[in-house]
Scaffold this motif. Structure first.
Motif, PDB file in Angstrom:
ATOM      1  N   LEU A 102       0.868  -1.172   0.000  1.00 44.43           N
ATOM      2  CA  LEU A 102       0.000   0.000   0.000  1.00 44.43           C
ATOM      3  C   LEU A 102       0.909   1.228   0.000  1.00 44.43           C
ATOM      4  CD1 LEU A 102      -2.708   1.449   0.243  1.00 44.43           C
ATOM      5  CD2 LEU A 102      -2.640   1.051   2.710  1.00 44.43           C
ATOM      6  N   ILE A 103       0.933   1.930  -1.111  1.00 44.18           N
ATOM      7  CA  ILE A 103       1.791   3.098  -1.228  1.00 44.18           C
ATOM      8  C   ILE A 103       1.152   4.285  -0.503  1.00 44.18           C
ATOM      9  CG2 ILE A 103       2.611   4.842  -2.871  1.00 44.18           C
ATOM     10  CD1 ILE A 103       3.282   2.596  -4.759  1.00 44.18           C
ATOM     11  N   VAL A 104       1.948   4.983   0.262  1.00 44.23           N
ATOM     12  CA  VAL A 104       1.497   6.184   0.962  1.00 44.23           C
ATOM     13  C   VAL A 104       2.348   7.340   0.451  1.00 44.23           C
ATOM     14  CG1 VAL A 104       1.067   7.267   3.175  1.00 44.23           C
ATOM     15  CG2 VAL A 104       0.938   4.785   2.972  1.00 44.23           C
ATOM     16  N   THR A 105       1.725   8.267  -0.247  1.00 43.40           N
ATOM     17  CA  THR A 105       2.455   9.335  -0.909  1.00 43.40           C
ATOM     18  C   THR A 105       1.992  10.704  -0.425  1.00 43.40           C
ATOM     19  OG1 THR A 105       3.048  10.275  -3.073  1.00 43.40           O
ATOM     20  CG2 THR A 105       0.845   9.367  -2.850  1.00 43.40           C
ATOM     21  N   THR A 106       2.798  11.706  -0.696  1.00 43.63           N
ATOM     22  CA  THR A 106       2.477  13.064  -0.254  1.00 43.63           C
ATOM     23  C   THR A 106       1.466  13.727  -1.179  1.00 43.63           C
ATOM     24  OG1 THR A 106       4.708  13.265   0.623  1.00 43.63           O
ATOM     25  CG2 THR A 106       3.478  15.303   0.351  1.00 43.63           C
ATOM     26  N   PHE A 107       1.451  13.330  -2.446  1.00 44.19           N
ATOM     27  CA  PHE A 107       0.652  14.035  -3.440  1.00 44.19           C
ATOM     28  C   PHE A 107      -0.450  13.142  -3.985  1.00 44.19           C
ATOM     29  CE2 PHE A 107       5.011  15.663  -3.589  1.00 44.19           C
ATOM     30  CZ  PHE A 107       4.768  16.968  -3.190  1.00 44.19           C
ATOM     31  N   ASP A 108      -1.645  13.697  -4.079  1.00 44.93           N
ATOM     32  CA  ASP A 108      -2.821  12.960  -4.523  1.00 44.93           C
ATOM     33  C   ASP A 108      -2.616  12.349  -5.904  1.00 44.93           C
ATOM     34  OD1 ASP A 108      -5.306  12.005  -5.083  1.00 44.93           O
ATOM     35  OD2 ASP A 108      -6.372  13.887  -4.842  1.00 44.93           O
ATOM     36  N   LEU A 109      -2.151  13.160  -6.866  1.00 47.62           N
ATOM     37  CA  LEU A 109      -1.988  12.656  -8.229  1.00 47.62           C
ATOM     38  C   LEU A 109      -0.516  12.687  -8.648  1.00 47.62           C
ATOM     39  CD1 LEU A 109      -5.123  14.114 -10.041  1.00 47.62           C
ATOM     40  CD2 LEU A 109      -4.717  11.801  -9.230  1.00 47.62           C
ATOM     41  N   PHE A 159      -3.016   3.123  -3.278  1.00 49.08           N
ATOM     42  CA  PHE A 159      -2.251   4.143  -2.588  1.00 49.08           C
ATOM     43  C   PHE A 159      -3.165   5.108  -1.861  1.00 49.08           C
ATOM     44  CE2 PHE A 159      -3.160   6.473  -6.437  1.00 49.08           C
ATOM     45  CZ  PHE A 159      -3.242   7.791  -6.027  1.00 49.08           C
ATOM     46  N   LEU A 160      -2.599   5.700  -0.830  1.00 43.56           N
ATOM     47  CA  LEU A 160      -3.280   6.721  -0.043  1.00 43.56           C
ATOM     48  C   LEU A 160      -2.335   7.909   0.102  1.00 43.56           C
ATOM     49  CD1 LEU A 160      -4.736   4.542   2.859  1.00 43.56           C
ATOM     50  CD2 LEU A 160      -6.045   5.577   1.001  1.00 43.56           C
ATOM     51  N   VAL A 161      -2.903   9.054   0.406  1.00 38.88           N
ATOM     52  CA  VAL A 161      -2.067  10.221   0.674  1.00 38.88           C
ATOM     53  C   VAL A 161      -1.791  10.285   2.175  1.00 38.88           C
ATOM     54  CG1 VAL A 161      -2.793  11.560  -1.330  1.00 38.88           C
ATOM     55  CG2 VAL A 161      -4.144  11.650   0.769  1.00 38.88           C
TER      56      VAL A 161
END
Length: 224
Positions: A79-86, A101-103
């Motif tokens: 499950l990727i957790v990233t800073t940016f929505d897109l 993924f989630l922000v």
């Protein structure tokens, strides 16, 4: 008990995730990694149910780590957790085999439900967001040669599907939820889930997100 690995290069971020996850009766953190190489080593050792994977880490980043984990045949779902929505990296993460993924500024309840969904074999990207992501991603697909047959006609993963399964894969790629498919195609929602299970088995896709990517790659679905 759902076992989770946290991979993030920010110690305070890892601490926050750990505090949240270990407040739950059904989750436990089996390790923390500060980069992709450490994440791979810990996943090999502990085989957690879910890896929370940051994208931008020093050395081996989260995309390459995800690709390695999936190719190794590990049972761990990413499950990727990233800073940016897109963030463009999110597209690469999904193609590498992540289950969604989630922000990072998601609500705690969203993160917890996302982990539980991924552990259960589901994807965590909402259908409407999947469509937005892949519409952007699909702009970078190579153009088909003039006069060549559609990719779906040639791809054995698609030709193995029944007409109904191909129809359902197409509308999944268009962002329809199971409930929408059931209503619009006049099917029971349980029947839709059965078709989806068969589609995943026949195509070798790990989850719904990977099935959507296949629909785009074979041009069953084209960008809106």
């Amino acid at each position: 008990m759902t076992t989770v690995l946290i991979a993030d290069d920010q110690p305070m971020q890892r601490f926050g995730f750990r505090m949240l996850l270990e407040s739950q009766d059904d989750m436990t953190v089996v390790g923390e990694a500060g980069n992709g190489t450490e994440a791979i080593d810990l996943i090999t050792r502990h085989q957690p149910d879910v890896a929370l994977m940051d994208i931008r880490m020093p050395g081996l980043d989260g995309i390459e780590a995800t690709r390695h984990i999936i190719r190794s045949g590990s049972r761990t779902r990413v499950l990727i957790v990233t800073t940016f929505d897109l963030d463009a990296y999110a597209y690469d993460g999904l193609r590498a085999g992540a289950s969604g993924f989630l922000v990072k500024d998601a609500q705690p309840e969203e993160l917890l439900s996302g982990i539980r969904a991924v552990a259960a074999g589901d994807a965590v990207v909402a259908p409407s967001l999947t469509r937005r992501l892949l519409d952007a991603y699909a702009q970078h697909l190579p153009a088909a040669a003039p006069g060549s047959p559609p990719a779906a006609v040639l791809d054995p993963r698609i030709t193995a599907l029944t007409d109904r399964e191909r129809e359902i894969l197409t509308v999944i790629g268009q962002g329809w939820s199971n409930a929408e498919i059931a209503t619009r195609l006049h099917l029971a929602e349980s029947t839709v889930k059965t078709h989806l299970t068969r589609i995943l088995a026949k195509t070798g896709c790990r989850d719904r997100v990977q099935a959507v990517i296949l629909a785009y790659d074979t041009r069953l679905v084209t960008p809106s």
